[in-house]
Design a protein around this motif. Structure first.
Motif, PDB file in Angstrom:
ATOM      1  N   GLU A 122      -7.606  -3.868   3.204  1.00 32.85           N
ATOM      2  CA  GLU A 122      -6.969  -2.573   3.413  1.00 32.85           C
ATOM      3  C   GLU A 122      -6.965  -1.760   2.117  1.00 32.85           C
ATOM      4  O   GLU A 122      -6.629  -2.265   1.059  1.00 32.85           O
ATOM      5  CB  GLU A 122      -5.527  -2.786   3.889  1.00 32.85           C
ATOM      6  CG  GLU A 122      -4.758  -1.493   4.144  1.00 32.85           C
ATOM      7  CD  GLU A 122      -3.309  -1.748   4.512  1.00 32.85           C
ATOM      8  OE1 GLU A 122      -2.508  -0.801   4.445  1.00 32.85           O
ATOM      9  OE2 GLU A 122      -2.979  -2.915   4.847  1.00 32.85           O
ATOM     10  N   GLY A 123      -7.362  -0.514   2.222  1.00 32.66           N
ATOM     11  CA  GLY A 123      -7.339   0.374   1.064  1.00 32.66           C
ATOM     12  C   GLY A 123      -8.679   0.565   0.387  1.00 32.66           C
ATOM     13  O   GLY A 123      -8.803   1.404  -0.503  1.00 32.66           O
ATOM     14  N   ALA A 135      -3.459  -5.862   0.854  1.00 35.44           N
ATOM     15  CA  ALA A 135      -3.936  -4.505   0.564  1.00 35.44           C
ATOM     16  C   ALA A 135      -4.367  -4.421  -0.895  1.00 35.44           C
ATOM     17  O   ALA A 135      -3.862  -5.159  -1.753  1.00 35.44           O
ATOM     18  CB  ALA A 135      -2.841  -3.485   0.848  1.00 35.44           C
ATOM     19  N   SER A 193       0.818  -1.200   0.000  1.00 41.82           N
ATOM     20  CA  SER A 193       0.000   0.000   0.000  1.00 41.82           C
ATOM     21  C   SER A 193       0.857   1.257   0.000  1.00 41.82           C
ATOM     22  O   SER A 193       1.903   1.315   0.638  1.00 41.82           O
ATOM     23  CB  SER A 193      -0.913  -0.001   1.233  1.00 41.82           C
ATOM     24  OG  SER A 193      -1.638   1.193   1.300  1.00 41.82           O
ATOM     25  N   SER A 221      -5.557  -7.620  -5.020  1.00 43.57           N
ATOM     26  CA  SER A 221      -4.811  -7.326  -3.795  1.00 43.57           C
ATOM     27  C   SER A 221      -3.376  -7.817  -3.896  1.00 43.57           C
ATOM     28  O   SER A 221      -3.044  -8.691  -4.710  1.00 43.57           O
ATOM     29  CB  SER A 221      -5.488  -7.973  -2.578  1.00 43.57           C
ATOM     30  OG  SER A 221      -5.492  -9.391  -2.704  1.00 43.57           O
TER      31      SER A 221
END
Length: 446
Positions: free
Chosen positions: A246-247, A340, A2, A336
Motif C-alpha cells: 500500500e502506498g 503500508a 499511511s 513499511s
C-alpha cells in the motif's frame, strides 16, 4: 500508518493549481512576438523540428495577419500541432535552435505562436484539408494515439479508408491519459481528436485491444495494410521486495486517473511523497502531487541533473513548485509499517571511469507515505510476437526499416512501440505521417 487522504485542498485552490500554466497569447502579443523572428533562410529552428514545420513561414503569416494560413503551414506537417505547441520540449528543439537564443538568450516563443495559430483554426470549427478521390483501399490502425491518428489522417487525405482500434475508452493516447492537466486544459485532447477525425474516412473502435479483441493475423487478411502505433504497455519495475504494498504507485497510472477525474478533490495524496525517476513523468507526478496538497515532495534520481531526461526547464519548473530533487541515489529497499509504505532506503551512487554506475555502500532513508515509480515504460511484445503472425523485435521493440515497414509484408509501425523512437509526441506524429506515405506507396504498387 499511511497518511494518504483526499480533499487536502479546497475546490478553489485545486482550480487555481490546475489552471493553464501557459495562458495563450492574444492577437496583439502574438503579432509583437512574431515580429521578433528573423525569418532565416536556412532556419535552424526548422531543422530542429522533428516534423519539419516551416517555422519562418508560419510566423511570417502571423506577422502579416494571415493566421489561417499560418495554421495550415503547421498542420500540413504536424496534424497535432496544437498539442505539440503545449507539450513539446521547445526549449531543446525549435526554440533551443533559434538564432535569438544565441544572441539574446531569449528565443522567439515558437511554441506559443504555434498554439496561437492552431487554436484559431480549431476555434473556427473548420477542417482545412480535403480527401483525395477514394482509392477503395482500407487500412487498419492499431492505437488512437499521436502516431495512429497522424497516420490515419494522412491516409484519409490520400483517399484511403481507415479503421482505428484503440484499447482505451478514449482516443488521444498520451495526450489524453499521460500529459499533465495544466498543459492541456479544457478537454483539449478530445477537441483535437474530433478535429482530426473531421476529415472523414476514419472510424474508431474504442475498447479493442490487440491480442485480446483483435489479432494481427486476422487484420492482415481483412485489410490492405496495417499500421501499429500502440505505444508502450507496461511500467518498469524497481525489482525490490514490497513493491506492491500500500502506498507504492505507478506514476503513469496515477496520472491517467488524475486526467480522467473531474473532481480532483476526490483524489488521495500523501503528505510526504517520494518520486523515483528522472524524466518528464517524474516531473509531472511530483508537481501534481504538490498541487494536490502534498506537503513534502522529493524526486530522487540515480545520476546527476545533466543525465536526467527531463529538460533543465522542466527541472526548474518542479523546483519552483516546491519539489526537491536529489541526485546520485538509487532505491535499495522499500520500508513499511503495518503493511503500508513508510519510506525508502537509498544507496548513494557514483560514476566510474568507464561510465558505469556503481553504489558507494553508503545509505540514507527518506520518510514517505506515498511513493511513485517513474522509471520508464516498456513495450509488451506478446500481442505481436505471441501469435502465428510474428513481428521481428529489436531492443525489445518492433523492428522497422527506413520506411517504417516491419518484418511482415503490409504491416508498418511507428511511435513509442518501435526501436529508436525518442519518446516525444512530435516524434510519434512524424512516424505516423511518414509511415502513411510509405503505406500509400505500398498500396499503389500492390
Amino acid at each position: 500508518m499511511s497518511d494518504i487522504a483526499a480533499g487536502r485542498l479546497s475546490g478553489e485552490e485545486l482550480a487555481e493549481n490546475f489552471a493553464d500554466i501557459h495562458p495563450p497569447l492574444d492577437a496583439r502579443t502574438a503579432h509583437i512576438e512574431a515580429s521578433r523572428c528573423y525569418f532565416c533562410y536556412d532556419a535552424p529552428c526548422m531543422e530542429a523540428c522533428p516534423t519539419g514545420i516551416d517555422i519562418p513561414s508560419f510566423i511570417r503569416k502571423i506577422a502579416t495577419g494571415n493566421v489561417r494560413g499560418s495554421a495550415i503551414d503547421i498542420l500540413e506537417e504536424n496534424i497535432m500541432g496544437g498539442a505539440c505547441a503545449r507539450v513539446c520540449p521547445t526549449e531543446v528543439l525549435c526554440e533551443g535552435a533559434c538564432v535569438r537564443t544565441a544572441q539574446e538568450g531569449k528565443p522567439v516563443t515558437i511554441g506559443a505562436l504555434q498554439r496561437f495559430a492552431t487554436d484559431d483554426m480549431m476555434a473556427r470549427g473548420e477542417q482545412p484539408f480535403e480527401r483525395a478521390d477514394a482509392t477503395g483501399r482500407k487500412v487498419a490502425i492499431i492505437g488512437a494515439g499521436p502516431a495512429g491518428l497522424a497516420a490515419a489522417h494522412r491516409l484519409a487525405q490520400l483517399g484511403h479508408e481507415c479503421e482505428v482500434f484503440e484499447a482505451l475508452p478514449k482516443s488521444g493516447g498520451l495526450n489524453e491519459y499521460g500529459i499533465a492537466d495544466y498543459k492541456v486544459v479544457d478537454d483539449f485532447a478530445q477537441k483535437e481528436v474530433r478535429f482530426i477525425l473531421g476529415i472523414g474516412g476514419i472510424t474508431v473502435q474504442n475498447g479493442k485491444a490487440l491480442g485480446r479483441d483483435i489479432q494481427l493475423g486476422d487484420l492482415r487478411n481483412r485489410y490492405d495494410a496495417v499500421f501499429i502505433g500502440g505505444g508502450l504497455g507496461a511500467v518498469q519495475a524497481l525489482g525490490l521486495e514490497g513493491e506492491r504494498i500500500e502506498g507504492v504507485f505507478n506514476a503513469v497510472d496515477y496520472i491517467a486517473d488524475l486526467r480522467q477525474t473531474k473532481d480532483k478533490g476526490t483524489l488521495a495524496i500523501g503528505r510526504r511523497v517520494v518520486v523515483i525517476g528522472g524524466g518528464s513523468t517524474a516531473i509531472d507526478i511530483a508537481v501534481k502531487s504538490k498541487r494536490l496538497g502534498a506537503e513534502d515532495v522529493t524526486i530522487v534520481y540515480r545520476r546527476g541533473a545533466e543525465a536526467m531526461s527531463a529538460t533543465a526547464k522542466e527541472q526548474e519548473f518542479a523546483q519552483v513548485n516546491g519539489v526537491k530533487i536529489k541526485h546520485w541515489m538509487r532505491p535499495a529497499a522499500i520500508l513499511s509499517d503495518g503493511g503500508a509504505v513508510s519510506g525508502i532506503e537509498f544507496e548513494y551512487t557514483k560514476q566510474g571511469a568507464d561510465g558505469k554506475l556503481t553504489g558507494t555502500g553508503e545509505k540514507a532513508r527518506l520518510a514517505a507515505d506515498m511513493v511513485f515509480k517513474a522509471i520508464g515504460q516498456v513495450f509488451v511484445p506478446d500481442p505481436v510476437s505471441g501469435t502465428a503472425a510474428q513481428l521481428e523485435l529489436k531492443n525489445g521493440r518492433i523492428a522497422v526499416d527506413d520506411s517504417y515497414a516491419t518484418s511482415l509484408e503490409g504491416v508498418y509501425a511507428g511511435g513509442d512501440c518501435i526501436d529508436g523512437n525518442i519518446g516525444l509526441t512530435v516524434a510519434a506524429v512524424q512516424d505516423g505521417k511518414l509511415a502513411a506515405h510509405a503505406i500509400n506507396d505500398y498500396l499503389a504498387k500492390k
